[in-house]
Design a protein around this motif. Structure first.
Motif, short mmCIF file in Angstrom:
data_model
loop_
_atom_site.label_atom_id
_atom_site.label_comp_id
_atom_site.label_asym_id
_atom_site.label_seq_id
_atom_site.Cartn_x
_atom_site.Cartn_y
_atom_site.Cartn_z
N VAL A 117 -4.14 6.45 -1.83
CA VAL A 117 -3.37 5.20 -1.69
C VAL A 117 -3.38 4.44 -3.02
CG1 VAL A 117 -3.82 4.93 0.78
CG2 VAL A 117 -5.35 3.85 -0.87
N VAL A 163 -4.84 5.45 7.11
CA VAL A 163 -4.63 4.14 6.50
C VAL A 163 -4.40 3.06 7.56
CG1 VAL A 163 -3.04 2.79 5.05
CG2 VAL A 163 -3.83 5.05 4.29
N ILE A 206 0.88 -1.17 0.00
CA ILE A 206 0.00 0.00 0.00
C ILE A 206 0.91 1.22 0.00
CG2 ILE A 206 -1.78 1.28 1.24
CD1 ILE A 206 -2.46 -1.41 2.67
N LEU A 256 1.28 5.22 0.09
CA LEU A 256 0.55 6.42 0.50
C LEU A 256 0.92 7.56 -0.43
CD1 LEU A 256 0.64 4.48 2.99
CD2 LEU A 256 0.50 6.49 4.40
#
Length: 191
Positions: A87, A24, A7, A9
């Motif tokens: 994201v 997140v 993931i 950012l």
């Protein structure tokens, strides 16, 4: 850990990286709680591939599991649906066979501050807050320079800093992960 997804950012001029980590990681934590296998135990671990970079935690969070199904069941895309502009989630991939380094990401809990332990003393032993503060007059507070994520405890309705400590180890070690994806002893592949 044999499978992972990343993931990334994506901060912008109005949304800071620290704010995104808060949002997140809060959602990832909720996803791990919803998919826990025992009390505060998850089969999904986290890793911070850019730990120690310019922003202490970097801009990438990695989720790892021993089976592809565990990551599919977590369905992190559902939990990050509100953050799609901020994201990027990769598909689930195999951990490279060439990985030979491992690390342990664990939660570091700092000692409580003077006022907090004074309030605890009042609650347990009675008296006033001023008396309790006087009792701890020589107490030295310990500060940490470790990177942290601001979190909200939904069960206790309070805010706290989740300090993340990285310990490089010489070999792989199996163990349990908590619902933050962290472990006191278990390692994750480092790549």
């Amino acid at each position: 850990m044999k499978y992972y997804l990343d993931i990334t950012l994506l901060p912008d001029a109005e949304t800071s990286l620290g704010f995104l980590w808060h949002k997140v990681y809060q959602q990832v934590h909720i996803a791990l709680v919803e998919n826990k296998v025992a009390k505060n135990q998850s089969e999904v671990a986290v890793s911070f591939p850019e730990y120690g970079s310019k922003f202490p935690l970097g801009a990438k969070l990695r989720l790892l599991a021993n089976t592809k199904e565990k990551l599919e069941l977590l369905n992190v895309g559902k939990w990050l649906k509100r953050l799609t502009d901020y994201v990027h989630c990769t598909s689930i991939k195999d951990v490279p066979d060439t990985v030979s380094s491992f690390t342990c990401f664990n939660r570091f809990q700092v000692a409580p501050n003077k006022e907090r332990i004074a309030r605890r003393r009042v609650k347990r032993h009675g008296g006033t807050l001023d008396e309790a503060l006087a009792y701890f007059e020589n107490y030295e507070e310990h500060l940490s320079k470790l990177p942290f994520i601001n979190m909200n405890s939904l069960s206790e309705s309070k805010k706290f800093k989740l300090f993340v400590n990285k310990i490089d180890v010489s070999g792989q070690c199996n163990g349990d992960f908590d619902c933050y994806g962290l472990s006191k002893v278990a390692t994750v592949p480092l790549f």
